[in-house]
Motif scaffolding. Sequence first.
Motif, PDB file in Angstrom:
ATOM      1  N   MET A  22       0.849  -1.205   0.000  1.00  0.00           N
ATOM      2  CA  MET A  22       0.000   0.000   0.000  1.00  0.00           C
ATOM      3  C   MET A  22       0.880   1.250   0.000  1.00  0.00           C
ATOM      4  O   MET A  22       1.866   1.321   0.731  1.00  0.00           O
TER       5      MET A  22
ATOM      6  N   ASP B  62     -12.945  11.464  -6.014  1.00  0.00           N
ATOM      7  CA  ASP B  62     -13.507  10.410  -5.166  1.00  0.00           C
ATOM      8  C   ASP B  62     -13.901  10.902  -3.786  1.00  0.00           C
ATOM      9  O   ASP B  62     -14.502  10.149  -3.009  1.00  0.00           O
TER      10      ASP B  62
ATOM     11  N   SER C 121      -6.104   5.292   3.343  1.00  0.00           N
ATOM     12  CA  SER C 121      -6.819   4.125   3.884  1.00  0.00           C
ATOM     13  C   SER C 121      -7.216   3.139   2.805  1.00  0.00           C
ATOM     14  O   SER C 121      -7.603   2.005   3.099  1.00  0.00           O
ATOM     15  N   GLY C 122      -7.127   3.551   1.549  1.00  0.00           N
ATOM     16  CA  GLY C 122      -7.423   2.647   0.446  1.00  0.00           C
ATOM     17  C   GLY C 122      -8.816   2.853  -0.117  1.00  0.00           C
ATOM     18  O   GLY C 122      -9.738   3.268   0.585  1.00  0.00           O
ATOM     19  N   GLY C 123      -8.978   2.583  -1.413  1.00  0.00           N
ATOM     20  CA  GLY C 123     -10.288   2.662  -2.052  1.00  0.00           C
ATOM     21  C   GLY C 123     -10.584   3.996  -2.704  1.00  0.00           C
ATOM     22  O   GLY C 123     -11.465   4.095  -3.561  1.00  0.00           O
ATOM     23  N   LEU C 124      -9.884   5.054  -2.310  1.00  0.00           N
ATOM     24  CA  LEU C 124     -10.072   6.377  -2.886  1.00  0.00           C
ATOM     25  C   LEU C 124      -8.744   6.830  -3.514  1.00  0.00           C
ATOM     26  O   LEU C 124      -7.676   6.557  -2.973  1.00  0.00           O
ATOM     27  N   ARG C 125      -8.846   7.538  -4.646  1.00  0.00           N
ATOM     28  CA  ARG C 125      -7.629   7.924  -5.359  1.00  0.00           C
ATOM     29  C   ARG C 125      -7.407   9.428  -5.409  1.00  0.00           C
ATOM     30  O   ARG C 125      -6.278   9.899  -5.298  1.00  0.00           O
TER      31      ARG C 125
END
Length: 342
Positions: free
Chosen positions: A1, A85, A139-143
Amino acid sequence: MTTTVSLLAAASALPGPAVDNAALGRRLGMDALWEQWVEAFIGTRTRHLAVDLDSGEIRHTLVELAQQAGGRALDAAGVAVDEVDLVVMGTATPDRLMPATVNLVADRLGIDGVPSYQLQSGCSGAVQALTVAHGLLLSGGLRTALVLGGDVVARFYDLRADLRKLPPAELVNYVLFGDGVGAAVLRVGEVPGAAALRTVFTRLVGLGRAPGATLEWFGPVDRDSDRPAATEDYKAIEQHVPVLTAEVVEELLQRLHWAADEVDYLLPPQLSGRMTRLIVDRLKLPRATEVSCVADTGNNGNGIVFLQLERTLARLGRGDRALGVSIESSKWIKSGFALEGL
């Protein structure tokens, strides 16, 4: 990550033409001696106001200014609205309590189906918004995030008041502040030509400290209250802000293991021109170029950090390092961030 978030671009929007101290003094019934006092002890030469001084009408809303700043930041970053996002906004002066200003701005920009957050705070709300966006992106999932900050303080002015009879805590607000909004676009990963947001933090340090600034909201029940709409304890700010700023700079350097002589740019707190000068003179950053705009724009509240970022990104080269500090005096929050050119 990935552990890096890049700052792609920043932009701003200021309402109307600049209002100098002479024009402000004439409208408020103050004399040339007052103008000299402002320039000598406040150090702010001009500001932009969302209120028309002649008519007293609000000509620019926070939503309108934020739409302009957000659109300009997206254009400068080369990011389309459907790539956003996340939207986060910091402000102390939303146009309404509801709907949240951030959601109205997103609607105007054509952004939908994404998380949105509005943080209500003083000047450090800008850094709080950056902190929230930074954390959510990592945190992941958003860019990609659009981060906004700004205030329209002039609508708290009472243009009918006799300023010669106002106490200092109310009078100073008429000269310190200017209206304006800024925006930045963040993206996950290291983007060549952008600036890495190496660290960012905010911390409440107001335990036992009296508020240094207040803004009131009046509803139908208490709109006739004799409480002033806005106050500023300038003496308390003079006492605490330089100390808190030095603490933030020291913490940023320790976090990143940077030496003081490795900092190329400093974005100091922007309460007023004179206060900024006092703060910078206390800091021991021998190579750092100061990035300030408050003497010409006034204190734009949550917008000022983005105005500084806009100016910094235009200069920041690969490997250059910058430290930013914002101190909120309403209940005392210290915040800071660090950038490195990619």
